[in-house]
Design a protein around this motif. Structure first.
Motif, PDB file in Angstrom:
ATOM      1  N   SER A 171       0.827  -1.210   0.000  1.00  0.00           N
ATOM      2  CA  SER A 171       0.000   0.000   0.000  1.00  0.00           C
ATOM      3  C   SER A 171       0.857   1.254   0.000  1.00  0.00           C
ATOM      4  O   SER A 171       0.357   2.357  -0.142  1.00  0.00           O
ATOM      5  CB  SER A 171      -0.909   0.030   1.228  1.00  0.00           C
ATOM      6  OG  SER A 171      -0.129   0.245   2.392  1.00  0.00           O
ATOM      7  N   GLY A 172       2.152   1.077   0.178  1.00  0.00           N
ATOM      8  CA  GLY A 172       3.045   2.227   0.167  1.00  0.00           C
ATOM      9  C   GLY A 172       3.109   2.949   1.502  1.00  0.00           C
ATOM     10  O   GLY A 172       3.685   4.026   1.612  1.00  0.00           O
ATOM     11  N   ARG A 173       2.497   2.352   2.549  1.00  0.00           N
ATOM     12  CA  ARG A 173       2.474   3.079   3.816  1.00  0.00           C
ATOM     13  C   ARG A 173       3.573   2.656   4.782  1.00  0.00           C
ATOM     14  O   ARG A 173       3.700   3.232   5.859  1.00  0.00           O
ATOM     15  CB  ARG A 173       1.119   2.896   4.508  1.00  0.00           C
ATOM     16  CG  ARG A 173       0.036   3.697   3.846  1.00  0.00           C
ATOM     17  CD  ARG A 173      -1.040   4.087   4.811  1.00  0.00           C
ATOM     18  NE  ARG A 173      -1.802   2.961   5.320  1.00  0.00           N
ATOM     19  CZ  ARG A 173      -2.814   3.089   6.162  1.00  0.00           C
ATOM     20  NH1 ARG A 173      -3.171   4.278   6.593  1.00  0.00           N
ATOM     21  NH2 ARG A 173      -3.473   2.036   6.582  1.00  0.00           N
ATOM     22  N   PHE A 174       4.347   1.623   4.403  1.00  0.00           N
ATOM     23  CA  PHE A 174       5.383   1.143   5.321  1.00  0.00           C
ATOM     24  C   PHE A 174       6.331   2.291   5.667  1.00  0.00           C
ATOM     25  O   PHE A 174       6.700   2.483   6.815  1.00  0.00           O
ATOM     26  CB  PHE A 174       6.159  -0.018   4.700  1.00  0.00           C
ATOM     27  CG  PHE A 174       7.042  -0.741   5.689  1.00  0.00           C
ATOM     28  CD1 PHE A 174       6.488  -1.502   6.692  1.00  0.00           C
ATOM     29  CD2 PHE A 174       8.422  -0.643   5.611  1.00  0.00           C
ATOM     30  CE1 PHE A 174       7.293  -2.173   7.613  1.00  0.00           C
ATOM     31  CE2 PHE A 174       9.235  -1.307   6.516  1.00  0.00           C
ATOM     32  CZ  PHE A 174       8.669  -2.070   7.521  1.00  0.00           C
ATOM     33  N   ASP A 175       6.683   3.083   4.657  1.00  0.00           N
ATOM     34  CA  ASP A 175       7.560   4.224   4.897  1.00  0.00           C
ATOM     35  C   ASP A 175       6.771   5.471   5.270  1.00  0.00           C
ATOM     36  O   ASP A 175       7.155   6.227   6.134  1.00  0.00           O
ATOM     37  CB  ASP A 175       8.407   4.510   3.656  1.00  0.00           C
ATOM     38  CG  ASP A 175       9.402   3.392   3.421  1.00  0.00           C
ATOM     39  OD1 ASP A 175      10.078   3.012   4.380  1.00  0.00           O
ATOM     40  OD2 ASP A 175       9.466   2.883   2.289  1.00  0.00           O
TER      41      ASP A 175
END
Length: 568
Positions: free
Chosen positions: A83-87
């Motif tokens: 989802s691209g939210r890890f960073d």
RNA sequence: CGGAGUGUAGCGCAGUCUGGUAGCGCACCUGGUUUGGGACCAGGGGGUCGAAGGUUCGAGUCCUUUCACUCCGACCA
């Protein structure tokens, strides 16, 4: 339940880190116990209140057609990478590895998990819409946990997610949830306001927050004095604002302005209203993967920069201040920056009120020089709303004036769209057999925070005043002298009778003195107290209402009926 | 992470400057008096002084390192 069997460690002393009434009273009355920074144990009373609040939430959601599930607290990091939210989520996300060295996170919210769940089980538009929720622990490694349950790191949250075939249907559900939330907070006895909000890290658009009005609230909300308009300061807008003072007429030229680095000094120097000055703020915008860039934000001198709006405009995760050395290195002159002369490689974002504006004075990006007669009509850059609405500004919807108030955010509803379904590849087949991503909404309620919010709004100098649907018990029976057999026997019989009527009753059968029991009763804050005391000999007892501490003498005749009637 | 501060009994604190047998209040236990607004008297239990290392005949106290927590700013249900 009898007090002699209940664990209620009440104290006279206040823990030294507690500053808010909700924190002080919840600890002193034995509802919660701090165990670490932002971590709390719920003791029996706290657990009971939590359960009752939870029940209200669950009942209303179920009535609205939502279904309860329970997702894993530990989440594989791979979902967060997709989802691209890890960073993007930053340090608040608690990450760790298992024995095989795989990455995991403790869920701070569960969009990824829920999308994943639905992705694997819903394939057709015929199975939509769907609204799934859970009431579960969340963990956010807050930078600064404080205020007890108000901002813990581990907290109980209800998070719901809805899945739809179209934006129209999602909007319908969004409105249904708004109504459902109103019912929940009203049942809990809270005074609240629904405001327009920024969507933050969750993403999406058109989000609304439910704010419990309280002095100690951490959010500043902007409200209109004559209509229903309300918004978080991060998203608040105002009616167009002009300036009654005539603009300064000048031809475009450099002007020497030694030691004039602030808007006040500049306004004084030129004898010009700050409205015609350009305020230029430099910030470092932190992006994904540790990247960053310097961004200049330009707005009228009469306005203040709103950081959340600025962060969004810069598409940044966060804005941080820039040191003097960094500014210098980038070719920016502190105190003399402006939107007209911007060094190579630095992004400029102007406030909308500067679009096509003329007769301005701004920095020349040269020490001791400003430029007068500036016309931004031909300026090519991004324009965005960057202004922090001020008290006294005009309402965008009516002729009213806007003012500030403080609120505790207890609910937030978002229209997500395909923000998660798209990157996670969560698709279904529509009527035409075409594979398309789910249109989603997401809806949160801070359940443990609600306990704090209720006490913030309902307490007095003696302690908690629980509302009917949040109280751990409906009534406390206080036996003035537990060694007096007559009092004790009467209390026991009325206790059984009231419990038989479905009331949650606490019997204070402890051998404490009367004064101690009353202080404890007031601290704990159960809505009603029935005092069995020395007047029992005359055939009467007292009913005290916690709110306002008003006492009423009742006859022992038919007492259970009378009391039950008063409580419902 | 930036700035300020605190770690001593379950809780709130004193003692640290000036090294010499671990203290006070609340809470707890025992006995007694008291019983309509957080009672009183007497007796009692409870501490690796946040941790590690160092200086010293001797460290809660001095030095070094480290950890935790709190408060003031940026995050969020």
């Amino acid at each position: 339940m009898r007090v002699t069997q209940l664990l209620v460690p009440t104290t006279k002393e206040t823990p030294n880190d507690a500053t808010l009434p909700s924190h002080i009273f919840l600890v002193r009355a034995g509802f919660i116990q701090g165990v670490g920074s932002g971590l709390y144990n719920f003791l029996p009373l706290g657990k009971r209140s939590l359960d009752r609040v939870q029940r209200v939430v669950k009942e209303e959601l179920d009535k609205a057609g939502a279904q309860e599930v329970s997702l894993g607290f530990v989440t594989p990091a791979s979902l967060w990478r997709e989802s691209g939210r890890f960073d993007k989520y930053g340090k608040e996300l608690l990450r760790f590895k298992d024995r095989k060295d795989n990455d995991f996170v403790l869920g701070p919210t569960h969009e990824e998990m829920m999308v994943n769940l639905v992705k694997g089980s819903v394939k057709s538009y015929k199975e939509l819409p769907l609204n799934l929720y859970q009431i579960n622990l969340k963990f956010r490694d807050e930078i600064r946990p404080r205020f007890g349950l108000m901002r813990g790191r581990e907290f109980l949250m209800k998070d719901g997610y809805s899945f739809h075939v179209s934006h129209e249907d999602m909007y319908r559900e969004f409105c249904l949830m708004e109504e459902t939330y109103k019912k929940i907070f009203t049942r809990l006895g809270l005074e609240f306001r629904i405001v327009e909000a920024d969507s933050g890290a969750i993403g999406g658009s058109g989000s609304k927050e439910f704010m419990v009005l309280a002095e100690s609230g951490e959010d500043t909300i902007v409200v209109c004095d004559s209509c229903e308009y309300g918004a978080n300061i991060e998203a608040a807008v105002r009616a167009p604002k002009g300036c009654e003072v005539e603009p300064p007429e000048a031809n475009y030229s450099l002007f020497r302005t030694p030691d004039t680095t602030t808007i006040e000094q500049l306004s004084e120097f030129f004898k010009v209203d700050p409205y015609y000055l350009v305020k230029t703020v430099a910030k470092r915008a932190l992006l994904d993967d540790g990247e960053s860039k310097i961004v200049l934000f330009a707005l009228r001198g009469s306005d203040e920069l709103q950081e959340t709006k600025a962060t969004n405009a810069a598409k940044a995760n966060e804005l941080v201040d820039i040191s003097a050395e960094e500014l210098e290195k980038a070719g920016l002159i502190a105190g003399y920056m402006g939107p007209v002369i911007v060094p190579e490689g630095i992004e400029l974002i102007c406030d909308e009120t500067l679009k096509g504006a003329a007769n301005l004075i701004c920095g020349a990006n040269e020490k001791d020089y400003h430029i007068v007669g500036v016309d931004l009509g031909a300026l090519e850059c991004k324009f965005s709303d960057l202004v922090a609405v001020a008290e006294g500004d005009g309402c965008p919807h009516c002729n009213g004036k806007l003012g500030y108030t403080k609120g505790i955010e207890v609910g937030h509803i978002f229209q997500l769209g395909t923000r998660y379904s798209d990157p996670l590849g969560a698709n279904f087949l529509d009527e035409n057999g075409k594979s398309v991503p789910f249109i989603m909404g997401t809806y949160g309620i801070g359940v443990s925070r609600l306990l704090a919010a209720i006490i913030e709004q309902h307490h007095d100098e003696n302690g908690c005043i629980w509302t009917r649907e949040s109280a751990p018990f409906d009534l406390t029976i206080i036996v003035s002298n537990a060694k007096d057999e007559e009092q004790m026997n009467f209390a026991l019989s009325i206790y059984e009778e009231l419990r038989g009527k479905g009331l949650e009753v606490l019997l204070d059968d402890s051998k404490e003195r009367f004064g101690f029991k009353m202080k404890n009763y007031e601290l704990i804050g159960i809505p009603y107290g029935l005092i069995i005391g020395k007047n029992l000999a005359d055939g009467s007892v007292e009913l005290v209402r916690r709110e306002g501490l008003v006492k009423e003498t009742l006859s022992t005749e038919n007492l259970a009926e009378v009391v039950a009637g008063k409580l419902c």
